[in-house]
Design an enzyme around this catalytic site. Sequence first.
Site, PDB file in Angstrom:
ATOM      1  N   LYS A 139       1.822   9.805 -96.418  1.00 17.11           N
ATOM      2  CA  LYS A 139       1.392   8.448 -96.079  1.00 17.11           C
ATOM      3  C   LYS A 139       0.963   8.386 -94.615  1.00 17.11           C
ATOM      4  CE  LYS A 139       3.284   3.900 -95.458  1.00 17.11           C
ATOM      5  NZ  LYS A 139       4.473   3.166 -95.144  1.00 17.11           N
ATOM      6  N   LYS A 169       5.575  10.850 -93.449  1.00 15.81           N
ATOM      7  CA  LYS A 169       5.094   9.517 -93.106  1.00 15.81           C
ATOM      8  C   LYS A 169       4.766   9.509 -91.617  1.00 15.81           C
ATOM      9  CE  LYS A 169       6.410   4.681 -92.968  1.00 15.81           C
ATOM     10  NZ  LYS A 169       7.343   3.655 -93.430  1.00 15.81           N
TER      11      LYS A 169
END
Length: 326
Positions: free
Chosen positions: A251, A197
Amino acid sequence: MSNIIRRPRRLRQSDSMRRLVAETTLSVDDLIAPLFVREDIDSPQEVSSLPGVMQHTQESLIEQVGKLADLGVPGVIVFGVPAHKDAEGSQAWNPDGVVQVALQNLSAAYGDRITVATDLCLDEYTDHGHCGVVLDNGEVDNDSTIELYAKVAVAQAKAGAQVVAPSGMMDGQVAAIREALDGAGYINVPILAYSAKYASSFYGPFRDAVNVSIANGGNRKAYQQDFRNGREAIEEIKLDIAEGADMIMVKPALAYLDVIAEARAKFDVPISAYQVSGEYAMIKYAAAQGVLDEEAVMMETLTSIKRAGADFILTYFAEAVAKKLN
Ligand code: PBG
């Protein structure tokens, strides 16, 4: 010109031929819809920076999940917007907290007709907007934070979460959560780890959706990944799998297709990607200006994310895609 190899164009002659040789297919089965449930509202409110995305009441959340289940969408991920925030984010593990109530409602209404996952983090619940415990020197403390994540995991599982998805990027968070879930008897609740992330500027509209602003103009660069780094993502994923992650996530998605592809080549667990709020907003606003064809770009971006190697995608377009493909 007898030496031209004509296979490339021969196989693109008709729609049916193109369908036959297509390597990648986007299916309703690939979708998880992110949903927001907010505590202090009487009717659903549209998020100003995310056209078509709502902050739900408990009632409208139940309806929306029913609609998605009827469309065949296999999963949702729930984010809570509590009325009261504090320094620790204690509403995140309160058995009567907004997400726990939502989980109880959804499991009573739908059982396992649709998989209900929860974002497991503290930023929606803290008054300073960071994903964990902030020390006097302003640092986000790793080890006391993962103890809180363990409490949140158990509270979510107890309320009926079918998957927990830690998104805080603390070291050791997956191991701490696995140990807590197993210790409380939730050995079958899988962990979908937000492993790679990035500290991304594409999360801007999401922060409106969860009413979060990071105190003192802060950012998450000391815990989320640096967007200049790709190899580091592989290291993060490796650690999460070793700690017990059942599925992993990259992400954002579109600016990180190389990371998805590399993860696909290296790991055999299910891989997901999150088409985040800013990716969605760019398409919606460009389409509203008549600059892009919304549906075409929606399908092209999501299919690209699958082509890169994602098994499933968290996307605010889930309902629209399901309607189109049904
Ligand atoms: C953290 C979390 C964030 C998103 C999902 N989980 C925000 C952040 O890390 O600042 C972003 C999702 C999106 O932009 O759509 N709880």
